[in-house]
Scaffold this motif. Sequence first.
Motif, PDB file in Angstrom:
ATOM      1  N   GLY A 123      -0.213  -1.169   7.432  1.00 16.32           N
ATOM      2  CA  GLY A 123      -0.280  -1.577   5.998  1.00 16.32           C
ATOM      3  C   GLY A 123       0.459  -0.447   4.867  1.00 16.32           C
ATOM      4  N   LEU A 124       0.377   0.589   5.242  1.00 17.65           N
ATOM      5  CA  LEU A 124       1.060   1.715   4.166  1.00 17.65           C
ATOM      6  C   LEU A 124       2.768   1.674   4.413  1.00 17.65           C
ATOM      7  N   ASP A 125       3.278   0.918   3.447  1.00 17.11           N
ATOM      8  CA  ASP A 125       4.516   0.522   3.421  1.00 17.11           C
ATOM      9  C   ASP A 125       5.596   1.162   2.351  1.00 17.11           C
ATOM     10  N   ARG A 126       4.842   2.201   1.539  1.00 17.94           N
ATOM     11  CA  ARG A 126       5.631   2.963   0.723  1.00 17.94           C
ATOM     12  C   ARG A 126       5.125   4.403   0.613  1.00 17.94           C
ATOM     13  N   LEU A 127       6.176   5.438   0.661  1.00 17.53           N
ATOM     14  CA  LEU A 127       5.867   6.687   0.215  1.00 17.53           C
ATOM     15  C   LEU A 127       6.409   7.502  -0.738  1.00 17.53           C
ATOM     16  N   HIS A 128       5.632   8.275  -1.286  1.00 21.99           N
ATOM     17  CA  HIS A 128       6.066   8.954  -2.520  1.00 21.99           C
ATOM     18  C   HIS A 128       6.076  10.317  -1.999  1.00 21.99           C
ATOM     19  N   ILE A 129       7.443  10.880  -1.795  1.00 19.68           N
ATOM     20  CA  ILE A 129       7.136  12.438  -1.466  1.00 19.68           C
ATOM     21  C   ILE A 129       7.931  13.194  -2.640  1.00 19.68           C
ATOM     22  N   GLY A 130       7.194  14.207  -2.936  1.00 16.87           N
ATOM     23  CA  GLY A 130       7.519  15.330  -3.986  1.00 16.87           C
ATOM     24  C   GLY A 130       8.474  16.348  -3.368  1.00 16.87           C
ATOM     25  N   ILE A 182       1.014  -1.067   0.013  1.00 22.21           N
ATOM     26  CA  ILE A 182       0.039  -0.198  -0.019  1.00 22.21           C
ATOM     27  C   ILE A 182       0.964   1.279   0.104  1.00 22.21           C
ATOM     28  N   THR A 183       0.803   2.158  -0.886  1.00 22.60           N
ATOM     29  CA  THR A 183       1.592   3.208  -0.906  1.00 22.60           C
ATOM     30  C   THR A 183       0.517   4.463  -0.954  1.00 22.60           C
ATOM     31  N   SER A 184       1.564   5.636  -0.721  1.00 26.33           N
ATOM     32  CA  SER A 184       0.660   7.039  -0.810  1.00 26.33           C
ATOM     33  C   SER A 184       1.649   8.178  -1.178  1.00 26.33           C
ATOM     34  N   TYR A 185       1.102   9.406  -1.863  1.00 26.69           N
ATOM     35  CA  TYR A 185       1.779  10.544  -1.732  1.00 26.69           C
ATOM     36  C   TYR A 185       1.741  11.050  -0.251  1.00 26.69           C
TER      37      TYR A 185
END
Length: 385
Positions: A170-177, A146-149
């Motif tokens: 469950g949130l195991d990947r972050l996309h950071i701008g 599960i990923t998110s910005y």
Amino acid sequence: MPEPKLPADIELGPIRPPSEAQSLLVRVTRNCPWNHCTFCNVYKRHTFSRRRVEEVKAEIDLLAQARETILSQAEGVGSSGRIPPELGWKYQGGMNSQAYAMMARWLSGGTGSVFLQDGNSLQLPTSDLVSVLRHLKQTIPGIRRITSYARSSTVAKKSVEELTEIREAGLDRLHIGMESGSDKVLKRIKKGATGDIHIKAGRQALQAGMELSEYLMPGVGMEDLSDDHALESARVLNAINPHFIRLRTFTPIRHSPLLAQIEAAEFTPLSEDGTVREIRLFIKNLNGIRSQVVSDHMMNLLMELNGQLPDDQELLLETLDAYLSLDDHTRQVFRIGRRAGIFNELSELEHDRLVTEATRLVRALKERYGDADLGLREEMKGRML
């Protein structure tokens, strides 16, 4: 006790990262809580809001129902849980339902990835986000990631303990701008963060056990801040050591404040060649990290610029030098051809048919606009995010 009524359909946000193309999309917030970045136009006419937890859970239940319905009609589903492509196509093209179409694509793609929309899911209170994540994993089998910005300023305000709880849910990947590590550039583009905030947020996410993608925007420093943008971005990323460094070349977008500033001659944008030189300076100054450099966005000139640091650093530099060492005419033919979809990578300059097609386009743009590169920018202005 009667079962709760399911919504008619799911709600979807406007964007997701290219690497999440096969992901199941679950919208937990609407739009962007910051919404001041001058290079962006995605949310400028929209207000941020947090969706109610029960509303999101009801949509997850609808997705689960769609999954059961689709799988009940599928034959030969193996242990992977994937469905035949033809059944996926049926639901994607033949159903007036985003929930069913998305679930069919997810089941046929087999990635097991879920992406939380919109621009900053960590704006939810930790307890609410954890509740949604747990329901998602309990309700829909087959989820592997599960990923998110997320915004650095938001992540930095969470404790490592909170981030760890979110990751364990469950949130195991972050996309950071990140966009830039230069405080001068970040202030100019109104990012609402500093290099130090980027470092704090990135380190905390990693300490919590999350996988981290940091996004760099080559060219956003314009001509005057290009070197500072490259060197400070390298410094910040050296301090973070994220799993991924994803390149997103700056592209002026219609209705964005930064495009208006460029058109008012407040800033001079980098040329394509200048952007390649900037990327070279940036990569040359990445030291002591094991990040994967990824060029996975359509607006990047050199899509083949991919490699694992530190082993592939020289190969990355060689790719950049291969472009910069071309003569002026050949570089222009490649630039125009790449932007027009004729070329995908430098090696295709060996294909005479493609070179001839791109050369004709260069000639046509020059005849119409006087300058082929200017003509292409005019033709493409505002088309891409």
